[in-house]
Design a protein around this motif. Sequence first.
Motif, PDB file in Angstrom:
ATOM      1  N   LYS A   1     -30.759  -1.711 128.754  1.00  0.00           N
ATOM      2  CA  LYS A   1     -29.984  -1.641 129.993  1.00  0.00           C
ATOM      3  C   LYS A   1     -30.794  -2.089 131.199  1.00  0.00           C
ATOM      4  CE  LYS A   1     -31.001   3.240 130.632  1.00  0.00           C
ATOM      5  NZ  LYS A   1     -30.425   4.558 130.797  1.00  0.00           N
ATOM      6  N   PHE A   2     -32.064  -2.353 131.006  1.00  0.00           N
ATOM      7  CA  PHE A   2     -32.948  -2.732 132.100  1.00  0.00           C
ATOM      8  C   PHE A   2     -33.184  -4.237 132.194  1.00  0.00           C
ATOM      9  CE2 PHE A   2     -34.407   1.579 130.834  1.00  0.00           C
ATOM     10  CZ  PHE A   2     -33.879   2.245 131.923  1.00  0.00           C
ATOM     11  N   ILE A   3     -32.482  -5.044 131.400  1.00  0.00           N
ATOM     12  CA  ILE A   3     -32.656  -6.499 131.459  1.00  0.00           C
ATOM     13  C   ILE A   3     -32.306  -6.975 132.869  1.00  0.00           C
ATOM     14  CG2 ILE A   3     -31.802  -8.723 130.611  1.00  0.00           C
ATOM     15  CD1 ILE A   3     -31.329  -7.351 127.917  1.00  0.00           C
ATOM     16  N   PRO A   4     -33.163  -7.769 133.505  1.00  0.00           N
ATOM     17  CA  PRO A   4     -32.865  -8.237 134.868  1.00  0.00           C
ATOM     18  C   PRO A   4     -31.611  -9.101 134.913  1.00  0.00           C
ATOM     19  CG  PRO A   4     -35.150  -8.699 134.275  1.00  0.00           C
ATOM     20  CD  PRO A   4     -34.461  -8.242 133.036  1.00  0.00           C
ATOM     21  N   SER A   5     -30.903  -9.007 136.022  1.00  0.00           N
ATOM     22  CA  SER A   5     -29.754  -9.875 136.261  1.00  0.00           C
ATOM     23  C   SER A   5     -30.236 -11.303 136.428  1.00  0.00           C
ATOM     24  CB  SER A   5     -29.040  -9.442 137.545  1.00  0.00           C
ATOM     25  OG  SER A   5     -28.638  -8.108 137.459  1.00  0.00           O
ATOM     26  N   LYS A   6     -29.319 -12.260 136.218  1.00  0.00           N
ATOM     27  CA  LYS A   6     -29.668 -13.664 136.455  1.00  0.00           C
ATOM     28  C   LYS A   6     -30.098 -13.808 137.901  1.00  0.00           C
ATOM     29  CE  LYS A   6     -26.187 -15.451 133.325  1.00  0.00           C
ATOM     30  NZ  LYS A   6     -24.975 -16.286 133.233  1.00  0.00           N
ATOM     31  N   ARG A   7     -31.190 -14.548 138.117  1.00  0.00           N
ATOM     32  CA  ARG A   7     -31.692 -14.704 139.477  1.00  0.00           C
ATOM     33  C   ARG A   7     -32.558 -15.943 139.612  1.00  0.00           C
ATOM     34  NH1 ARG A   7     -34.627  -9.224 140.151  1.00  0.00           N
ATOM     35  NH2 ARG A   7     -32.921  -8.575 138.854  1.00  0.00           N
ATOM     36  N   SER A   8     -32.780 -16.330 140.827  1.00  0.00           N
ATOM     37  CA  SER A   8     -33.705 -17.419 141.150  1.00  0.00           C
ATOM     38  C   SER A   8     -34.516 -16.982 142.363  1.00  0.00           C
ATOM     39  CB  SER A   8     -32.941 -18.712 141.445  1.00  0.00           C
ATOM     40  OG  SER A   8     -32.012 -18.509 142.490  1.00  0.00           O
ATOM     41  N   TYR A   9     -35.535 -17.741 142.697  1.00  0.00           N
ATOM     42  CA  TYR A   9     -36.414 -17.463 143.840  1.00  0.00           C
ATOM     43  C   TYR A   9     -37.089 -16.089 143.762  1.00  0.00           C
ATOM     44  CZ  TYR A   9     -33.991 -21.521 145.598  1.00  0.00           C
ATOM     45  OH  TYR A   9     -33.456 -22.770 145.726  1.00  0.00           O
ATOM     46  N   HIS A  10     -37.313 -15.604 142.547  1.00  0.00           N
ATOM     47  CA  HIS A  10     -38.026 -14.352 142.307  1.00  0.00           C
ATOM     48  C   HIS A  10     -39.500 -14.651 142.055  1.00  0.00           C
ATOM     49  CE1 HIS A  10     -36.835 -16.071 138.472  1.00  0.00           C
ATOM     50  NE2 HIS A  10     -37.906 -15.477 137.951  1.00  0.00           N
ATOM     51  N   SER A  11     -40.301 -13.611 141.937  1.00  0.00           N
ATOM     52  CA  SER A  11     -41.679 -13.824 141.520  1.00  0.00           C
ATOM     53  C   SER A  11     -41.865 -13.179 140.154  1.00  0.00           C
ATOM     54  CB  SER A  11     -42.677 -13.257 142.537  1.00  0.00           C
ATOM     55  OG  SER A  11     -42.510 -11.872 142.691  1.00  0.00           O
ATOM     56  N   MET A  12     -42.753 -13.781 139.372  1.00  0.00           N
ATOM     57  CA  MET A  12     -43.065 -13.261 138.042  1.00  0.00           C
ATOM     58  C   MET A  12     -44.554 -13.426 137.819  1.00  0.00           C
ATOM     59  SD  MET A  12     -41.805 -14.498 134.255  1.00  0.00           S
ATOM     60  CE  MET A  12     -40.260 -13.630 134.190  1.00  0.00           C
ATOM     61  N   VAL A  13     -45.171 -12.364 137.306  1.00  0.00           N
ATOM     62  CA  VAL A  13     -46.585 -12.417 136.973  1.00  0.00           C
ATOM     63  C   VAL A  13     -46.801 -11.859 135.580  1.00  0.00           C
ATOM     64  CG1 VAL A  13     -47.377 -12.263 139.359  1.00  0.00           C
ATOM     65  CG2 VAL A  13     -47.099 -10.180 138.023  1.00  0.00           C
ATOM     66  N   TYR A  14     -47.897 -12.275 134.970  1.00  0.00           N
ATOM     67  CA  TYR A  14     -48.321 -11.762 133.677  1.00  0.00           C
ATOM     68  C   TYR A  14     -49.552 -10.897 133.911  1.00  0.00           C
ATOM     69  CZ  TYR A  14     -50.418 -11.581 129.061  1.00  0.00           C
ATOM     70  OH  TYR A  14     -50.979 -11.132 127.896  1.00  0.00           O
ATOM     71  N   TYR A  15     -49.520  -9.659 133.375  1.00  0.00           N
ATOM     72  CA  TYR A  15     -50.653  -8.753 133.538  1.00  0.00           C
ATOM     73  C   TYR A  15     -50.688  -7.783 132.356  1.00  0.00           C
ATOM     74  CZ  TYR A  15     -53.679  -5.178 135.604  1.00  0.00           C
ATOM     75  OH  TYR A  15     -54.680  -4.286 135.839  1.00  0.00           O
ATOM     76  N   LYS A  16     -51.809  -7.720 131.680  1.00  0.00           N
ATOM     77  CA  LYS A  16     -52.030  -6.792 130.565  1.00  0.00           C
ATOM     78  C   LYS A  16     -50.878  -6.779 129.560  1.00  0.00           C
ATOM     79  CE  LYS A  16     -55.344  -3.749 132.735  1.00  0.00           C
ATOM     80  NZ  LYS A  16     -55.757  -2.371 132.972  1.00  0.00           N
ATOM     81  N   ASN A  17     -50.604  -7.939 128.986  1.00  0.00           N
ATOM     82  CA  ASN A  17     -49.621  -8.099 127.912  1.00  0.00           C
ATOM     83  C   ASN A  17     -48.187  -7.766 128.330  1.00  0.00           C
ATOM     84  OD1 ASN A  17     -49.411  -9.141 125.286  1.00  0.00           O
ATOM     85  ND2 ASN A  17     -49.086  -7.099 124.460  1.00  0.00           N
ATOM     86  N   ALA A  18     -47.880  -8.000 129.608  1.00  0.00           N
ATOM     87  CA  ALA A  18     -46.519  -7.767 130.092  1.00  0.00           C
ATOM     88  C   ALA A  18     -46.198  -8.756 131.212  1.00  0.00           C
ATOM     89  CB  ALA A  18     -46.374  -6.344 130.604  1.00  0.00           C
ATOM     90  N   PHE A  19     -44.911  -9.053 131.367  1.00  0.00           N
ATOM     91  CA  PHE A  19     -44.422  -9.845 132.486  1.00  0.00           C
ATOM     92  C   PHE A  19     -43.758  -8.896 133.473  1.00  0.00           C
ATOM     93  CE2 PHE A  19     -44.419 -13.218 129.260  1.00  0.00           C
ATOM     94  CZ  PHE A  19     -45.086 -14.203 129.959  1.00  0.00           C
ATOM     95  N   TYR A  20     -43.989  -9.136 134.763  1.00  0.00           N
ATOM     96  CA  TYR A  20     -43.366  -8.359 135.824  1.00  0.00           C
ATOM     97  C   TYR A  20     -42.517  -9.298 136.660  1.00  0.00           C
ATOM     98  CZ  TYR A  20     -46.659  -4.690 134.641  1.00  0.00           C
ATOM     99  OH  TYR A  20     -47.374  -3.727 133.972  1.00  0.00           O
TER     100      TYR A  20
END
Length: 70
Positions: free
Chosen positions: A8-27
């Motif tokens: 239930k926590f899957i992000p909604s479709k979006r653009s112009y967001h930020s995403m980073v990889y840290y310690k085996n996870a994407f934020y």
Amino acid sequence: MFKNQISKFIPSKRSYHSMVYYKNAFYVFGGSGENSKIYSDLKRFDIEKQIWKNIDGEGAKLSQRYGHVA
């Protein structure tokens, strides 16, 4: 690679967001969605478990934003 897990926590479709990889996870933070909706949520994708989770912080909530950088 990805399992068909429903979350239930899957992000909604979006653009112009930020995403980073840290310690085996994407934020994923913020972004712009359908009908000009602006997000202020923070989501974490655990690569090993292959599930999404909401990240709730303490204190004041971050303001909605898009087009930012991490």
